[in-house]
Design a protein around this motif. Structure first.
Motif, PDB file in Angstrom:
ATOM      1  N   LEU A 251       0.815  -1.212   0.000  1.00 47.73           N
ATOM      2  CA  LEU A 251       0.000   0.000   0.000  1.00 47.73           C
ATOM      3  C   LEU A 251       0.852   1.268   0.000  1.00 47.73           C
ATOM      4  N   HIS A 252       2.041   1.216   0.614  1.00 47.58           N
ATOM      5  CA  HIS A 252       2.951   2.363   0.513  1.00 47.58           C
ATOM      6  C   HIS A 252       3.212   2.700  -0.954  1.00 47.58           C
TER       7      HIS A 252
ATOM      8  N   TYR B 119      -4.331   2.861   8.770  1.00 47.39           N
ATOM      9  CA  TYR B 119      -5.716   3.306   8.856  1.00 47.39           C
ATOM     10  C   TYR B 119      -6.577   2.591   7.816  1.00 47.39           C
ATOM     11  N   VAL B 120      -6.050   2.467   6.606  1.00 50.78           N
ATOM     12  CA  VAL B 120      -6.780   1.759   5.553  1.00 50.78           C
ATOM     13  C   VAL B 120      -6.951   0.286   5.914  1.00 50.78           C
TER      14      VAL B 120
ATOM     15  N   ALA C  44     -10.110  14.253   6.364  1.00 51.10           N
ATOM     16  CA  ALA C  44      -9.623  13.070   5.665  1.00 51.10           C
ATOM     17  C   ALA C  44      -8.250  12.715   6.201  1.00 51.10           C
ATOM     18  N   LEU C  45      -8.016  11.430   6.432  1.00 52.26           N
ATOM     19  CA  LEU C  45      -6.738  10.986   6.958  1.00 52.26           C
ATOM     20  C   LEU C  45      -5.879  10.470   5.812  1.00 52.26           C
TER      21      LEU C  45
ATOM     22  N   GLY D 192     -14.622   4.770   2.183  1.00 51.62           N
ATOM     23  CA  GLY D 192     -13.755   4.837   1.015  1.00 51.62           C
ATOM     24  C   GLY D 192     -12.322   5.180   1.358  1.00 51.62           C
ATOM     25  N   ALA D 193     -11.808   4.681   2.485  1.00 49.77           N
ATOM     26  CA  ALA D 193     -10.462   5.054   2.951  1.00 49.77           C
ATOM     27  C   ALA D 193      -9.396   4.719   1.912  1.00 49.77           C
TER      28      ALA D 193
END
Length: 436
Positions: A88-89, A116-117, A147-148, A220-221
């Motif tokens: 994901l990074h 968080y995701v 939003a994070l 929708g993170a």
């Protein structure tokens, strides 16, 4: 000698087994998250004994084979999270969007954004209880409806004590960032990898929407994080959506045959056979409205960077009419000011002295009503569009206006709230050249 041979054989076996474990983990994740198939298959694997955990440079997933085997035996669930975390990074472009930010804090911010995701993905295979620290960090953003993302978390970390940031880092530490680019300017290889992952991100987003997996992450993170990793390279192209065809007095080289022209001069001296075509259709922006959201969450420095970037693009010879003009409007829940710019010499002075006016809550409707009234009063010769720079937290108009509209967001935002008739783009503060 026999001992040396045994050690080499053991190492080869461990490395081979470590790679098999990674492939198995990837396959298992693909069965759970179908929309991530492009990204989960994007790594090559490379052993590295120096690591205590995994690491990536965007091309390879590096692993310590011995520790990998131990982890597979003791905690396969964490191994799945570890693989997903490093991937994901790359999907969110964290490796390539640090810019001038502090490397240490950017690493922590990126880890929080990724975790968080993962914490929001509804899947028992990777689920883990939220610690008190995680709950506190997430609640700080959710309570303010923010939003994070790595960029917003980075700003948050700048305001906390070093002791607290150390606690947060320990809580969110998962993989090693040792192979992330160290310089602000990326070399050719890293630029290639960045482009590769941006393409994968686009494919992933399309596949996620098409497969109906949007409900797999709350609010929708994951989609927001992909959004945040997009490059601003498309901003120039984005503005071209507002261009109109207009006829100007100039030579059109596509219509002018120089050969015939010179032949006429050679035969008839001062009488050419073909005159140059004196008009050419060009795509340029004419009248334009730029609205700046001046709600309490907007940064003056960020707005100035946005204006500088926008005017630089508009001021290019092929993008801006010499007789064009821009209405620069400030608005929160009402219109605060309107400055008309009709001379490029005004731009730099205006940007440097720009001050935000307002500071209330965001309501997009008054600005749209105001611009609509200007159109009705004949204030624009040819309004090509309205560009609204905002954090996205406001009340959108329900009715489509009679002019093109685009929202430019300074933070990741909820796309489901944006009207279908509006264009949209995300610009990260660091990509706009805002330094911290």
């Amino acid at each position: 000698m026999a001992g040396v041979t045994y050690d080499k054989s053991e190492t080869v076996w461990q490395e081979g087994m470590g790679e098999k474990i990674l492939k198995f983990t990837s396959d298992e994740l693909m069965t759970e998250f179908r929309f991530l198939s492009f990204s989960l298959n994007a790594f090559a694997y490379k052993p590295d004994k120096r690591l205590v955990t995994s690491a990536t440079d965007g091309e390879y997933l590096f692993y310590n084979s011995e520790k990998q085997i131990e982890l597979f035996k003791s905690n396969p669930s964490f191994l799945s999270r570890l693989y997903l975390h490093s991937m994901l990074h790359c999907l969110f472009s964290h490796l390539w969007t640090r810019g001038g930010r502090d490397e240490f804090l950017w690493g922590i911010a990126s880890d929080i954004a990724v975790e968080y995701v993962i914490d929001n993905l509804k899947n028992d295979r990777i689920k883990r209880p939220l610690s008190l620290i995680r709950k506190q960090v997430y609640e700080e953003f959710e309570s303010e409806n923010r939003a994070l993302s790595a960029a917003t978390v980075y700003r948050y970390l700048l305001s906390v004590t070093s002791e607290k940031s150390d606690l947060i880092r320990a809580e969110y530490f998962v993989d090693d960032h040792v192979f992330w680019p160290k310089e602000e300017k990326l070399d050719d290889r890293q630029l290639m990898l960045k482009n590769k992952w941006q393409n994968i991100a686009s494919q992933t987003q399309k596949k996620k929407s098409a497969s109906g997996d949007d409900a797999d992450d709350e609010a929708g993170a994951l989609s927001m994080q992909i959004q945040a990793g997009k490059s601003k390279r498309s901003y120039t192209k984005f503005l071209k959506e507002f261009m109109v065809v207009h006829e100007e007095l100039m030579t059109d080289p596509d219509e002018f045959d120089l050969g015939f022209y010179m032949y006429g001069l050679s035969i008839y001296k001062n009488m050419p056979l073909i005159e140059p075509v004196e008009t050419k259709e060009t795509k340029r922006i004419q009248d334009f409205a730029v609205v700046v959201d001046t709600s309490y969450s907007t940064s003056g420095e960020l707005v100035r960077a946005f204006l500088r970037e926008t005017f630089q693009i508009l001021n290019n010879q092929d993008s801006f009419f010499r007789k064009g003009r821009v209405h620069l409007i400030q608005a929160d829940d009402r219109v605060q000011s309107d400055v008309v710019i009709d001379d490029e010499s005004q731009i730099e002075r205006l940007v440097e002295s720009f001050e935000l006016k307002g500071g209330g809550n965001t309501d997009f409707r008054p600005a749209f009503e105001y611009v609509g009234k200007l159109v009705g009063d004949g204030a624009f010769e040819n309004l090509c569009g309205l560009l609204y720079f905002t954090d996205g937290r406001g009340i959108y108009p329900k009715k489509e206006p009679p002019f093109k509209t685009a929202f430019v967001y300074m933070e990741p935002y909820d796309e489901s709230q944006v009207p279908v008739w509006a264009m949209q783009i995300f610009l990260d503060e660091n990509e706009l050249g805002v330094k911290k």
